[in-house]
Motif scaffolding. Structure first.
Motif, PDB file in Angstrom:
ATOM      1  N   ARG A 159       7.143  16.053   0.611  1.00 39.10           N
ATOM      2  CA  ARG A 159       8.129  15.275   1.368  1.00 39.10           C
ATOM      3  C   ARG A 159       8.401  13.937   0.683  1.00 39.10           C
ATOM      4  O   ARG A 159       9.543  13.491   0.597  1.00 39.10           O
ATOM      5  CB  ARG A 159       7.623  15.008   2.782  1.00 39.10           C
ATOM      6  CG  ARG A 159       7.627  16.195   3.727  1.00 39.10           C
ATOM      7  CD  ARG A 159       7.182  15.748   5.103  1.00 39.10           C
ATOM      8  NE  ARG A 159       7.122  16.851   6.051  1.00 39.10           N
ATOM      9  CZ  ARG A 159       7.496  16.763   7.319  1.00 39.10           C
ATOM     10  NH1 ARG A 159       8.014  15.630   7.781  1.00 39.10           N
ATOM     11  NH2 ARG A 159       7.385  17.796   8.124  1.00 39.10           N
ATOM     12  N   LEU A 160       7.324  13.304   0.208  1.00 37.95           N
ATOM     13  CA  LEU A 160       7.470  11.977  -0.389  1.00 37.95           C
ATOM     14  C   LEU A 160       8.032  12.038  -1.804  1.00 37.95           C
ATOM     15  O   LEU A 160       8.645  11.092  -2.270  1.00 37.95           O
ATOM     16  CB  LEU A 160       6.114  11.252  -0.396  1.00 37.95           C
ATOM     17  CG  LEU A 160       5.483  11.002   0.969  1.00 37.95           C
ATOM     18  CD1 LEU A 160       4.147  10.307   0.798  1.00 37.95           C
ATOM     19  CD2 LEU A 160       6.408  10.174   1.863  1.00 37.95           C
ATOM     20  N   ALA A 192      12.827   3.450  -1.266  1.00 42.08           N
ATOM     21  CA  ALA A 192      13.408   4.788  -1.381  1.00 42.08           C
ATOM     22  C   ALA A 192      12.533   5.859  -0.743  1.00 42.08           C
ATOM     23  O   ALA A 192      13.041   6.876  -0.253  1.00 42.08           O
ATOM     24  CB  ALA A 192      13.653   5.116  -2.851  1.00 42.08           C
ATOM     25  N   VAL A 193      11.218   5.650  -0.733  1.00 44.32           N
ATOM     26  CA  VAL A 193      10.321   6.681  -0.232  1.00 44.32           C
ATOM     27  C   VAL A 193      10.033   6.529   1.262  1.00 44.32           C
ATOM     28  O   VAL A 193       9.545   7.462   1.909  1.00 44.32           O
ATOM     29  CB  VAL A 193       9.001   6.668  -1.041  1.00 44.32           C
ATOM     30  CG1 VAL A 193       8.037   5.602  -0.523  1.00 44.32           C
ATOM     31  CG2 VAL A 193       8.328   8.029  -1.027  1.00 44.32           C
ATOM     32  N   MET A 194      10.348   5.378   1.838  1.00 43.47           N
ATOM     33  CA  MET A 194       9.942   5.106   3.215  1.00 43.47           C
ATOM     34  C   MET A 194      10.623   5.992   4.262  1.00 43.47           C
ATOM     35  O   MET A 194       9.965   6.366   5.247  1.00 43.47           O
ATOM     36  CB  MET A 194      10.139   3.630   3.542  1.00 43.47           C
ATOM     37  CG  MET A 194       9.159   2.712   2.804  1.00 43.47           C
ATOM     38  SD  MET A 194       7.424   3.228   2.908  1.00 43.47           S
ATOM     39  CE  MET A 194       7.112   3.066   4.672  1.00 43.47           C
ATOM     40  N   PRO A 195      11.902   6.353   4.144  1.00 41.96           N
ATOM     41  CA  PRO A 195      12.472   7.257   5.155  1.00 41.96           C
ATOM     42  C   PRO A 195      11.684   8.560   5.288  1.00 41.96           C
ATOM     43  O   PRO A 195      11.418   9.029   6.401  1.00 41.96           O
ATOM     44  CB  PRO A 195      13.894   7.500   4.648  1.00 41.96           C
ATOM     45  CG  PRO A 195      14.229   6.262   3.880  1.00 41.96           C
ATOM     46  CD  PRO A 195      12.952   5.872   3.205  1.00 41.96           C
ATOM     47  N   ALA A 196      11.273   9.150   4.151  1.00 45.51           N
ATOM     48  CA  ALA A 196      10.469  10.372   4.196  1.00 45.51           C
ATOM     49  C   ALA A 196       9.089  10.081   4.773  1.00 45.51           C
ATOM     50  O   ALA A 196       8.516  10.919   5.487  1.00 45.51           O
ATOM     51  CB  ALA A 196      10.347  10.971   2.796  1.00 45.51           C
ATOM     52  N   LEU A 203       0.750  -0.762   1.020  1.00 45.87           N
ATOM     53  CA  LEU A 203       2.164  -0.815   0.664  1.00 45.87           C
ATOM     54  C   LEU A 203       2.513  -2.126  -0.019  1.00 45.87           C
ATOM     55  O   LEU A 203       3.355  -2.153  -0.926  1.00 45.87           O
ATOM     56  CB  LEU A 203       3.022  -0.618   1.916  1.00 45.87           C
ATOM     57  CG  LEU A 203       2.814   0.707   2.655  1.00 45.87           C
ATOM     58  CD1 LEU A 203       3.727   0.777   3.879  1.00 45.87           C
ATOM     59  CD2 LEU A 203       3.068   1.893   1.734  1.00 45.87           C
ATOM     60  N   ASP A 204       1.878  -3.228   0.395  1.00 41.86           N
ATOM     61  CA  ASP A 204       2.174  -4.509  -0.239  1.00 41.86           C
ATOM     62  C   ASP A 204       1.757  -4.507  -1.702  1.00 41.86           C
ATOM     63  O   ASP A 204       2.428  -5.097  -2.556  1.00 41.86           O
ATOM     64  CB  ASP A 204       1.520  -5.662   0.518  1.00 41.86           C
ATOM     65  CG  ASP A 204       0.018  -5.483   0.689  1.00 41.86           C
ATOM     66  OD1 ASP A 204      -0.481  -4.352   0.557  1.00 41.86           O
ATOM     67  OD2 ASP A 204      -0.673  -6.490   0.978  1.00 41.86           O
ATOM     68  N   MET A 205       0.682  -3.808  -2.017  1.00 37.24           N
ATOM     69  CA  MET A 205       0.229  -3.739  -3.400  1.00 37.24           C
ATOM     70  C   MET A 205       1.130  -2.834  -4.229  1.00 37.24           C
ATOM     71  O   MET A 205       1.405  -3.125  -5.402  1.00 37.24           O
ATOM     72  CB  MET A 205      -1.227  -3.271  -3.462  1.00 37.24           C
ATOM     73  CG  MET A 205      -2.201  -4.272  -2.883  1.00 37.24           C
ATOM     74  SD  MET A 205      -3.925  -3.712  -3.036  1.00 37.24           S
ATOM     75  CE  MET A 205      -4.779  -5.136  -2.352  1.00 37.24           C
TER      76      MET A 205
END
Length: 411
Positions: free
Chosen positions: A404-405, A367-371, A353-355
């Motif tokens: 989902r994502l 924006a994608v993290m809740p899903a 995720l850091d990359m």
């Protein structure tokens, strides 16, 4: 994360050879049992395409570097090429590209359909990896879908390749063939482990509705052994069993369908999953190259008559008042993010995720993290520190995870 499509990234080259001696009943690829005399014309067409590719890709605004470190002959059945045809293709490739001395060069083979002279020429050109389309070690199962080999032919082909010095060998298996049972599937998995193959690909049968088998299944008919195809739940269980048995034998899963001993992962296929540049030649071949705005993706026609009949290269532009062929797609930041996420999640190691944040910015990842958290809570994703990866259950339902994502990412 390395800058995508850095100029010093070597290319992967894919060569499509769509000719087969017999077409599998479940297959709907751009391949078929075409007349043998058309093969030389096809190779001539391939040569012309390779020779014209540098000017054609420039007109697309794509960057085409000369270094190449992987070449993959797929199909169809590229092992049907003659020795002289192999030499013709490689001369064209070496004229246009700089093939690394240690390049990974792979040939897809139908067991029993690789002439000795062709193997010798391939090895002279540097071929060091073979992928055997075994599918099953049970003769009744392979015969039911139109494969021409037997278990004994497969074992003999494997031994012949090893004796010739080809040590990097992949074996394909398919779970869900007609007449397959849990016992027969276990037998095929144990046979592939016993072979010592350093790379194994395991696929769950996907029957295209436009294939012969698919059309018969839609009408609940009995032709092509359609009534003997196992149910999806059983196939999913068998896939999980294969994952466990291969892991126990140190053939580690590194992608949803691919397993290997350490150091034997497919370098060419990793280019696709890591979004590194590649170019394809031949029928229905796909390419993705760096461009000023990010990347450009394009593909050749999947119609053989059209491919052979084109006076111009398949990458040629339409009239100059049009920007590019309709097949060309320019990928922006959002598309690149989605591909990096979805393709990276196919790999067992997952994505950092850091990359992703470093390359695409915090907003698009946020924006994608809740899903993603919802998928985690459903047991489909594991999120640990800055790494996100599919769970074993998530690999079985990867399309659900990706959908989902995709929704919040595209919002």
């Amino acid at each position: 994360m390395a800058i995508l499509f850095a100029m010093n990234n070597p290319l992967g080259v894919y060569i499509s050879v769509p000719f087969c001696r017999a077409k599998c009943t479940f297959c709907n690829f751009a391949s078929g049992a075409f007349a043998a005399e058309r093969l030389q014309g096809y190779v001539d067409r391939l040569e012309a395409e390779v020779c014209g590719t540098r000017a054609a890709t420039a007109r697309l605004g794509a960057e085409l570097v000369r270094p190449v470190d992987t070449i993959y002959f797929g199909g169809g059945t590229p092992s049907l090429l003659s020795a002289s045809q192999v030499g013709q293709i490689f001369r064209a490739l070496r004229d246009e590209f700089e093939v690394a001395p240690d390049a990974e060069i792979t040939l897809e083979c139908a067991p029993g359909q690789l002439a000795g002279e062709t193997l010798e020429e391939l090895q002279r050109q540097g071929m060091n990896r073979a992928s055997l389309g075994v599918q099953s070690f049970v003769d009744k199962e392979t015969a039911s879908v139109g494969r021409l080999h037997t278990q004994e032919i497969c074992k003999a082909e494997f031994a012949r390749l090893r004796a010739a010095g080809v040590n990097e060998i992949n074996i394909d298996l398919i779970a869900g063939l007609p007449h397959q049972t849990e016992e027969s599937w276990r037998y095929s998995v144990e046979q592939v482990i016993a072979s010592g193959a350093p790379h194994v690909s395991v696929y769950m049968l996907e029957v295209d509705e436009d294939s012969r088998l698919g059309r018969e299944m839609l009408v609940h008919g009995g032709r092509y052994h359609a009534s003997d195809v196992p149910d999806e739940d059983a196939v999913a269980t068998w896939y999980e069993m294969a994952c466990e048995r291969l892991d126990a034998a140190s053939v580690r899963q590194y992608e949803i369908s691919n397993f290997a001993y350490e150091g034997y992962q497919s370098r060419h296929n990793l280019k696709y999953w890591k979004r590194q540049p590649y170019i394809g030649f031949g029928l229905d071949a796909h390419s993705m190259l760096p461009a000023a705005a990010g990347a450009v993706r394009f593909a050749n026609t999947d119609d053989l008559d059209s491919y052979l009949g084109e006076a111009r290269g398949p990458l040629e532009l339409l009239p100059r008042n049009q920007a590019h062929r309709p097949e060309a797609e320019y990928l922006g930041r959002e598309e690149a993010f989605e591909e990096s996420l979805f393709l990276g999640l196919r790999l067992t190691e997952g994505v950092r995720l850091d990359m992703l944040r470093e390359e695409f910015g915090d907003a698009i990842l946020t924006a994608v993290m809740p899903a993603a958290f919802e998928a985690r809570d459903a047991g489909l994703l594991a999120i640990e520190r800055d790494c996100m990866r599919l769970t074993a259950r998530g690999r079985m339902a990867s399309n659900e995870v990706f959908s989902r994502l995709l929704i919040p990412a595209a919002a």
